[in-house]
Scaffold this motif. Sequence first.
Motif, PDB file in Angstrom:
ATOM      1  N   THR A 304       0.845  -1.187   0.000  1.00 22.41           N
ATOM      2  CA  THR A 304       0.000   0.000   0.000  1.00 22.41           C
ATOM      3  C   THR A 304       0.882   1.238   0.000  1.00 22.41           C
ATOM      4  OG1 THR A 304      -0.115   0.105   2.413  1.00 22.41           O
ATOM      5  CG2 THR A 304      -1.813  -1.204   1.296  1.00 22.41           C
ATOM      6  N   MET A 305       0.256   2.389  -0.210  1.00 26.70           N
ATOM      7  CA  MET A 305       0.991   3.644  -0.260  1.00 26.70           C
ATOM      8  C   MET A 305       1.333   4.137   1.141  1.00 26.70           C
ATOM      9  SD  MET A 305       1.446   4.399  -3.341  1.00 26.70           S
ATOM     10  CE  MET A 305       0.900   4.901  -4.926  1.00 26.70           C
ATOM     11  N   GLU A 306       1.991   3.326   1.918  1.00 21.92           N
ATOM     12  CA  GLU A 306       2.293   3.693   3.292  1.00 21.92           C
ATOM     13  C   GLU A 306       3.726   3.328   3.640  1.00 21.92           C
ATOM     14  OE1 GLU A 306      -0.695   1.453   5.344  1.00 21.92           O
ATOM     15  OE2 GLU A 306      -1.982   3.204   5.570  1.00 21.92           O
ATOM     16  N   ASN A 307       4.503   4.326   3.990  1.00 20.64           N
ATOM     17  CA  ASN A 307       5.830   4.143   4.580  1.00 20.64           C
ATOM     18  C   ASN A 307       6.716   3.165   3.811  1.00 20.64           C
ATOM     19  OD1 ASN A 307       5.049   5.915   6.659  1.00 20.64           O
ATOM     20  ND2 ASN A 307       3.960   4.228   7.670  1.00 20.64           N
ATOM     21  N   ALA A 308       7.528   2.397   4.574  1.00 18.03           N
ATOM     22  CA  ALA A 308       8.449   1.445   3.973  1.00 18.03           C
ATOM     23  C   ALA A 308       7.775   0.086   3.825  1.00 18.03           C
ATOM     24  CB  ALA A 308       9.698   1.315   4.826  1.00 18.03           C
ATOM     25  N   LEU A 309       8.089  -0.608   2.750  1.00 18.52           N
ATOM     26  CA  LEU A 309       7.490  -1.899   2.467  1.00 18.52           C
ATOM     27  C   LEU A 309       8.579  -2.942   2.303  1.00 18.52           C
ATOM     28  CD1 LEU A 309       4.876  -0.557  -0.056  1.00 18.52           C
ATOM     29  CD2 LEU A 309       4.470  -1.214   2.312  1.00 18.52           C
ATOM     30  N   LEU A 310       8.251  -4.166   2.638  1.00 10.99           N
ATOM     31  CA  LEU A 310       9.240  -5.235   2.654  1.00 10.99           C
ATOM     32  C   LEU A 310       9.303  -5.984   1.325  1.00 10.99           C
ATOM     33  CD1 LEU A 310       8.740  -6.834   6.187  1.00 10.99           C
ATOM     34  CD2 LEU A 310      10.640  -5.404   5.416  1.00 10.99           C
ATOM     35  N   ILE A 311      10.523  -6.381   0.958  1.00 15.99           N
ATOM     36  CA  ILE A 311      10.758  -7.225  -0.208  1.00 15.99           C
ATOM     37  C   ILE A 311      11.516  -8.461   0.258  1.00 15.99           C
ATOM     38  CG2 ILE A 311      11.882  -7.422  -2.453  1.00 15.99           C
ATOM     39  CD1 ILE A 311      11.851  -4.326  -2.553  1.00 15.99           C
ATOM     40  N   ASN A 312      10.992  -9.629  -0.071  1.00 14.32           N
ATOM     41  CA  ASN A 312      11.707 -10.877   0.183  1.00 14.32           C
ATOM     42  C   ASN A 312      12.471 -11.286  -1.071  1.00 14.32           C
ATOM     43  OD1 ASN A 312      10.616 -11.125   2.764  1.00 14.32           O
ATOM     44  ND2 ASN A 312       8.833 -12.260   2.025  1.00 14.32           N
ATOM     45  N   TYR A 313      13.697 -11.754  -0.893  1.00 16.68           N
ATOM     46  CA  TYR A 313      14.420 -12.316  -2.033  1.00 16.68           C
ATOM     47  C   TYR A 313      15.365 -13.400  -1.553  1.00 16.68           C
ATOM     48  CZ  TYR A 313      18.663  -9.621  -0.884  1.00 16.68           C
ATOM     49  OH  TYR A 313      19.773  -9.110  -0.269  1.00 16.68           O
ATOM     50  N   SER A 314      15.626 -14.346  -2.425  1.00 19.42           N
ATOM     51  CA  SER A 314      16.564 -15.425  -2.138  1.00 19.42           C
ATOM     52  C   SER A 314      17.459 -15.613  -3.345  1.00 19.42           C
ATOM     53  CB  SER A 314      15.824 -16.729  -1.821  1.00 19.42           C
ATOM     54  OG  SER A 314      15.017 -17.118  -2.913  1.00 19.42           O
ATOM     55  N   PHE A 315      18.659 -16.161  -3.130  1.00 17.93           N
ATOM     56  CA  PHE A 315      19.561 -16.381  -4.253  1.00 17.93           C
ATOM     57  C   PHE A 315      20.251 -17.719  -4.128  1.00 17.93           C
ATOM     58  CE2 PHE A 315      21.656 -13.480  -1.217  1.00 17.93           C
ATOM     59  CZ  PHE A 315      22.728 -14.262  -0.797  1.00 17.93           C
ATOM     60  N   THR A 316      20.726 -18.226  -5.254  1.00 20.25           N
ATOM     61  CA  THR A 316      21.389 -19.522  -5.286  1.00 20.25           C
ATOM     62  C   THR A 316      22.762 -19.430  -4.621  1.00 20.25           C
ATOM     63  OG1 THR A 316      22.313 -19.039  -7.461  1.00 20.25           O
ATOM     64  CG2 THR A 316      20.201 -20.190  -7.409  1.00 20.25           C
ATOM     65  N   LEU A 357      16.535 -16.802   2.956  1.00 21.02           N
ATOM     66  CA  LEU A 357      15.655 -15.669   2.693  1.00 21.02           C
ATOM     67  C   LEU A 357      16.284 -14.379   3.192  1.00 21.02           C
ATOM     68  CD1 LEU A 357      12.814 -14.961   1.571  1.00 21.02           C
ATOM     69  CD2 LEU A 357      11.997 -15.070   3.931  1.00 21.02           C
ATOM     70  N   ASN A 358      16.188 -13.339   2.387  1.00 25.79           N
ATOM     71  CA  ASN A 358      16.658 -12.012   2.757  1.00 25.79           C
ATOM     72  C   ASN A 358      15.500 -11.038   2.652  1.00 25.79           C
ATOM     73  OD1 ASN A 358      19.924 -12.217   2.606  1.00 25.79           O
ATOM     74  ND2 ASN A 358      18.966 -13.535   1.073  1.00 25.79           N
ATOM     75  N   GLN A 359      15.556  -9.996   3.466  1.00 27.82           N
ATOM     76  CA  GLN A 359      14.524  -8.965   3.435  1.00 27.82           C
ATOM     77  C   GLN A 359      15.167  -7.592   3.384  1.00 27.82           C
ATOM     78  OE1 GLN A 359      11.900  -9.529   6.815  1.00 27.82           O
ATOM     79  NE2 GLN A 359      10.355 -10.480   5.504  1.00 27.82           N
ATOM     80  N   VAL A 360      14.648  -6.739   2.518  1.00 25.27           N
ATOM     81  CA  VAL A 360      15.033  -5.336   2.486  1.00 25.27           C
ATOM     82  C   VAL A 360      13.748  -4.514   2.463  1.00 25.27           C
ATOM     83  CG1 VAL A 360      17.215  -5.737   1.287  1.00 25.27           C
ATOM     84  CG2 VAL A 360      15.151  -5.299  -0.042  1.00 25.27           C
ATOM     85  N   TYR A 361      13.879  -3.240   2.821  1.00 23.88           N
ATOM     86  CA  TYR A 361      12.705  -2.386   2.750  1.00 23.88           C
ATOM     87  C   TYR A 361      12.936  -1.291   1.721  1.00 23.88           C
ATOM     88  CZ  TYR A 361      15.272   1.016   5.619  1.00 23.88           C
ATOM     89  OH  TYR A 361      16.204   1.907   6.092  1.00 23.88           O
ATOM     90  N   ILE A 362      11.843  -0.834   1.141  1.00 27.47           N
ATOM     91  CA  ILE A 362      11.891   0.222   0.142  1.00 27.47           C
ATOM     92  C   ILE A 362      10.830   1.250   0.487  1.00 27.47           C
ATOM     93  CG2 ILE A 362      10.310  -1.005  -1.414  1.00 27.47           C
ATOM     94  CD1 ILE A 362      11.910   0.149  -3.756  1.00 27.47           C
ATOM     95  N   ASN A 363      11.178   2.511   0.393  1.00 25.17           N
ATOM     96  CA  ASN A 363      10.256   3.595   0.718  1.00 25.17           C
ATOM     97  C   ASN A 363       9.555   4.054  -0.548  1.00 25.17           C
ATOM     98  OD1 ASN A 363       8.947   5.897   1.594  1.00 25.17           O
ATOM     99  ND2 ASN A 363      10.593   6.473   2.983  1.00 25.17           N
ATOM    100  N   ILE A 364       8.258   3.902  -0.605  1.00 21.53           N
ATOM    101  CA  ILE A 364       7.506   4.304  -1.802  1.00 21.53           C
ATOM    102  C   ILE A 364       6.493   5.396  -1.486  1.00 21.53           C
ATOM    103  CG2 ILE A 364       7.793   2.089  -2.963  1.00 21.53           C
ATOM    104  CD1 ILE A 364       4.884   1.493  -2.173  1.00 21.53           C
TER     105      ILE A 364
END
Length: 413
Positions: A304-316, A357-364
């Motif tokens: 949603t259009m609120e604050n920072a949002l989480l992104i999950n990503y994984s890599f080999t 699993l890794n998590q980062v946040y992005i401000n939108i």
Amino acid sequence: METVNPLKPAEPRDRKLSIHVVTWNVASAAPPLDLDHLLQLDKQDPNLDMYVIGLQEMSRGILSLLSDTAFEDPWSSFFMDVLSPLSFVKGNKGGVNICLKLYGYYVSIINCHLPPHLANNDQRLEHFDWILEMQNFEGPDIPNILDHDLIIWFGDMNFRIEDFGLHFVREAVKSQCYSDLWEKDQLSIAKRYDTLLREFQEGPLLFPPTYKFDKNSNNYDTSEKKRKPAWTDRILWRLKRQPHTDSCTPRRPAPHLSLSLRSYISHMMYTISDHKPVTGTFDLELKPLVSVPLISLMPEGLWTMENALLINYSFTPDFPSSPWDWIGLYKVGFRHINDYVSYVWVRDNQVSFNDRLNQVYINISDIPETEDQFLLCYYSNSLHSVVGISNPFKIQPQAFLEEDPLGEVQPQI
């Protein structure tokens, strides 16, 4: 009755990709109004997965160089106006040689413009061999071009028709007796004795010679020079061969990779240049050597259009991660890797990480509220390319909280 071992990973399914290759010496002309026929977009279902477009003699005057520094060149802009709504993206690589890693296979794409004139055939062949033998790529463990699994080579190769006079060549073209000219085609002759060129394949030349035309017409050269027609614009390919098993066994293409030519044609309707464009459409069938993408991306929960949002990503495990890797947020239909709406460095904005699993946040918070769909792309600094793309998703307008009849607070979208 078929039984399946749940502990054994499933064999990757064979993949079939359709590739459309375009080569065109545009002779410094601006793009025409309509390129649908060239790109097969006038067909009901073109069924294409990848476009490979190589141009020669694009305008490189001072004004062009200045505009290219500040803006995209007009040909790239025109092609992307047509292709970006269909979800095709122009990558950040440039030059005449591009290396791709496709399902674990190395693919080399070469766009060339070899020396002109009938008498310079030896020089053309020297350039051809030199490009193959001397070109190297930056990056970890990228093999030499000759060790790539597939090479697609195209461009204005400038090979001409020997011996036959102008009148004979034009009469043969007029009567569509192209086979009379093949034996004197310099490229066909060179394939008989040049060891590197011999390994390349080409489709049959069933279309008229593509050079040289009076501009804005379908008439061959009527100037004082009256150059002989020739198939200067060509598309070749080479599959890597298996090594000899013994002295009596010829080398064969690897059984897990094959390329078949669907069509090889010129396009006479385009008259802006003294060359006609040539296209080749291929079906590439392969058994993937890797079944898991280097990076898997997914947004966490409802965006949603609120604050920072989480992104999950994984890599080999073998992925060469870097502190300079970043994840970009894009609108679906974006044209270039630099067209991100927002981005985040994976290390600077890291929330948590482990082996899986890794998590980062992005401000939108500064993104305007739209009905557009979005994608996440992971850019690898080590590999200089996008290595992971999420599925499309929507960013919802700001959520409102409201009590339900039972007195509990529920989110309302």
